[in-house]
Design a protein around this motif. Structure first.
Motif, short mmCIF file in Angstrom:
data_model
loop_
_atom_site.label_atom_id
_atom_site.label_comp_id
_atom_site.label_asym_id
_atom_site.label_seq_id
_atom_site.Cartn_x
_atom_site.Cartn_y
_atom_site.Cartn_z
N UNK A 81 1.21 -1.17 -0.24
CA UNK A 81 0.27 0.44 -0.15
C UNK A 81 0.60 1.17 0.11
N UNK A 82 2.29 1.60 0.58
CA UNK A 82 2.53 1.94 0.86
C UNK A 82 3.66 2.64 -0.49
N UNK A 83 3.88 1.63 -1.63
CA UNK A 83 4.71 2.09 -3.12
C UNK A 83 3.68 2.69 -3.77
N UNK A 84 5.17 3.19 -4.34
CA UNK A 84 4.59 4.27 -5.63
C UNK A 84 3.70 3.86 -6.50
N UNK A 85 3.69 2.74 -6.98
CA UNK A 85 3.28 1.51 -8.17
C UNK A 85 3.40 0.59 -7.59
N UNK A 86 1.80 0.01 -7.66
CA UNK A 86 1.42 -1.72 -7.10
C UNK A 86 1.05 -2.11 -8.41
N UNK A 87 1.75 -3.15 -8.25
CA UNK A 87 1.72 -4.35 -9.89
C UNK A 87 1.23 -5.80 -9.31
N UNK A 88 0.90 -6.41 -10.15
CA UNK A 88 0.04 -8.42 -10.42
C UNK A 88 0.80 -8.25 -11.58
N UNK A 89 1.49 -9.67 -11.42
CA UNK A 89 1.74 -10.33 -12.13
C UNK A 89 0.96 -11.96 -12.97
N UNK A 90 0.13 -11.82 -13.64
CA UNK A 90 -0.31 -13.65 -13.38
C UNK A 90 -0.16 -14.24 -14.74
N UNK A 91 -0.19 -14.83 -14.63
CA UNK A 91 -0.41 -15.68 -15.77
C UNK A 91 -0.85 -14.83 -17.60
N UNK A 92 -2.25 -15.77 -16.44
CA UNK A 92 -4.19 -15.80 -17.29
C UNK A 92 -4.77 -14.71 -16.87
N UNK A 93 -5.43 -13.73 -17.86
CA UNK A 93 -5.34 -12.73 -17.79
C UNK A 93 -6.49 -12.77 -17.69
N UNK A 94 -7.53 -11.85 -17.37
CA UNK A 94 -8.88 -11.95 -16.33
C UNK A 94 -9.51 -11.46 -17.46
N UNK A 95 -9.13 -10.80 -18.17
CA UNK A 95 -10.62 -10.69 -19.17
C UNK A 95 -10.01 -10.91 -20.96
N UNK A 96 -9.65 -12.01 -21.66
CA UNK A 96 -9.29 -12.74 -22.91
C UNK A 96 -10.15 -12.38 -23.42
N UNK A 97 -9.84 -12.30 -25.18
CA UNK A 97 -10.98 -12.36 -26.56
C UNK A 97 -10.90 -13.07 -27.04
N UNK A 98 -9.23 -13.00 -27.32
CA UNK A 98 -8.41 -13.90 -28.77
C UNK A 98 -7.92 -15.58 -28.08
N UNK A 99 -8.26 -16.03 -28.62
CA UNK A 99 -7.71 -18.05 -28.27
C UNK A 99 -8.47 -18.85 -29.75
N UNK B 48 -2.57 -0.80 -9.42
CA UNK B 48 -2.40 -0.07 -10.84
C UNK B 48 -2.44 -0.57 -11.94
N UNK B 49 -1.60 -1.85 -12.19
CA UNK B 49 -0.75 -2.93 -13.25
C UNK B 49 -0.71 -4.18 -13.03
N UNK B 50 -2.23 -5.06 -14.15
CA UNK B 50 -2.15 -6.35 -13.88
C UNK B 50 -1.56 -6.81 -15.35
N UNK B 51 -0.19 -7.52 -15.11
CA UNK B 51 0.53 -7.97 -16.48
C UNK B 51 0.41 -9.15 -16.49
N UNK B 52 -0.69 -9.57 -17.92
CA UNK B 52 -0.25 -10.94 -17.98
C UNK B 52 -0.07 -11.71 -19.12
N UNK B 53 0.71 -13.09 -19.76
CA UNK B 53 0.53 -13.25 -21.38
C UNK B 53 -0.64 -14.16 -21.79
N UNK B 54 -0.05 -14.94 -22.07
CA UNK B 54 -1.42 -16.45 -22.41
C UNK B 54 -2.35 -16.21 -23.62
N UNK B 55 -2.33 -15.21 -24.22
CA UNK B 55 -2.99 -15.00 -25.02
C UNK B 55 -1.91 -14.39 -26.16
N UNK B 56 -1.39 -14.71 -27.02
CA UNK B 56 -0.20 -14.54 -28.20
C UNK B 56 -0.74 -12.86 -28.88
#
Length: 456
Positions: free
Chosen positions: A307-325, A356-364
């Protein structure tokens, strides 16, 4: 006659220069490099390769003050040791050198893996290390540790699986971007480094060799690894295949390297957190949701460090919201439900605790969405979702969903340069040619409540 001899010498010299130039082009050609790695792997598998380092020491981020080093030889190297030392900024006394005996695991007759932990190194500005034994020795490698107010450069990639030639082209573009004299301070890999977790050849050809050849980032920029579904063996059995994706066991207790659970391969925990400059990063395992991980996530989101960090980031391979597959796999094989808990359980917590930012992969391919979250000016008003699955794997170009939320969609290979300092997080996505395909900036006030700021 003399002129004829001079002309012949000049022609001969020109021919030599041309041949040398062609050989250099071949040596640096991504296809040739991939073929060379495949040949070396074939020779090693038949014990025709000399005793050598198969994988030079690769450094993985291991919390805030430790690093996990992995290397591999083609033979049992005998009495190996990891030598490391940490230096503070500026001049001072000579650093104390540490000699750590690594943990040893025979994968097969041609793959001998060694692992050791560096640290604690809190307060160090530079860390150097080298691996050696009475038979083999590596060069010294050094990486930098940036302070919270310094700029931290993070390379973000994902999903190079089964595309080593394209991945090498992406790495060429990355080297052009950073230049020969610098590079990222850390690499965030958001999963699917290989096609098959149990294929030793895939790990060599698709991950380790390209990254060693393409800038040596595994040696001089600690890797934050988010395991994906292709490089993840979910079995909790002694013979599981997580031989290179298990860097985070012992995260909270460094002596866990000697525990029975680690030796027999049954340890299984990939979620962890760490700081990158002024950002706090939480890494989640999308493949194995558990009560333990859910409790960890809520605890970390509420923590003072996050909570005290300037920027708060989460990284998880599968995105919460996918559109291409692939439509068939999405609808008929049930793959639309993969990682559904990320959207249904975790995303609510992301929004509640001002991620602030959710970073994912999985969808190419590449997608980025910045979504309004609230109107309270004292709180971060947006959450950004970014999908960065374009480091080399076959591209996804068929739409299976439309969430009506993405600002940018780019259906080609790419990488992301993320620069973090005490006031701003700058995100720039590049294609293989180096052209910018998307960018945004999150700005923060230096003084003021955590989360105060704006994104543009």
């Amino acid at each position: 006659m003399a002129m004829v001899r001079v002309r012949r010498l000049l022609l001969f010299a020109a021919a030599q220069a041309l041949v040398l130039w062609l050989l250099c082009l071949l040596a640096w050609n991504p296809r040739v490099q991939t073929a060379r790695t495949a040949l070396g792997d074939w020779l090693n598998g038949r014990h025709l390769y000399p005793c050598a380092f198969l994988k030079r020491p690769a450094v993985f981020a291991h919390g805030d003050s430790h690093y996990y080093v992995v290397w591999e030889t083609t033979c049992a190297s005998g009495t190996p040791v990891l030598e490391w030392w940490a230096e503070a900024a500026g001049s001072g006394p000579a650093p104390v050198r540490h000699y750590t005996k690594p943990s040893y695991r025979t994968i097969d007759g041609a793959h001998h893996r060694y692992t050791a932990i560096i640290g604690p190194v809190a307060g160090a500005a530079r860390v150097s290390y080298k691996a050696s034994s009475y038979r083999l020795s590596t060069a010294q490698h050094t990486f930098s540790r940036r302070g919270e107010s310094e700029r931290t450069r993070v390379l973000v990639i994902a999903d190079n699986q089964n595309g080593p030639t394209v991945f090498r082209r992406v790495l060429d573009a990355i080297q052009r971007h950073y230049g020969s004299g610098s590079g990222p301070d850390a690499v965030l890999h958001v999963g699917d480094a290989v096609q098959s977790v149990d294929s030793l050849g895939d790990w060599q050809k698709q991950m380790f060799s390209p990254m060693e050849d393409g800038g040596g980032y595994l040696q001089r920029a600690p890797l934050v690894f988010v395991p994906g579904n292709h490089d993840h063996d979910k079995r909790r059995t002694p013979n599981n295949a997580n031989v290179y994706a298990d860097m985070y066991h012992g995260l909270y207790r460094t002596d866990d390297l000697d525990s029975v659970a680690v030796k027999n391969g049954s340890y299984h925990r990939f979620h962890h957190s760490l700081s990158l400059g002024g950002a706090r990063l939480i890494v989640l395992d999308a493949e194995c949701p558990s009560e333990e991980q859910s409790a960890f996530l809520e605890r970390e989101l509420r923590s003072d460090a996050f909570q005290a960090a300037r920027f708060r980031i989460v990284a998880v391979h599968i995105p919460p919201f996918m559109e291409f597959w692939d439509p068939y796999a999405w609808n008929k094989k049930g793959e639309k439900h993969w990682g559904e808990h990320v959207r249904l359980e975790y995303n609510r917590l992301f929004r509640e605790h001002r991620v602030d930012l959710v970073i994912s992969g999985h969808q190419h391919n590449y997608q980025r969405s910045t979504v309004r979250r609230g109107e309270d000016p004292a709180r971060a008003s947006t959450i950004t979702y970014a999908i960065v699955g374009g480091a080399g794997g076959a591209l996804d170009r068929k739409r299976v969903e439309d969430w009506h939320m993405y600002n940018t969609t780019f259906l080609d290979h790419h990488f992301v340069a993320m620069d973090i300092d005490d006031r701003r997080l700058s995100w720039t996505a590049h294609n293989i040619a180096g052209t910018v395909v998307d960018s945004f900036v999150i700005e923060r006030q230096v003084h003021g409540p955590p989360g105060a700021g704006r994104e543009r």
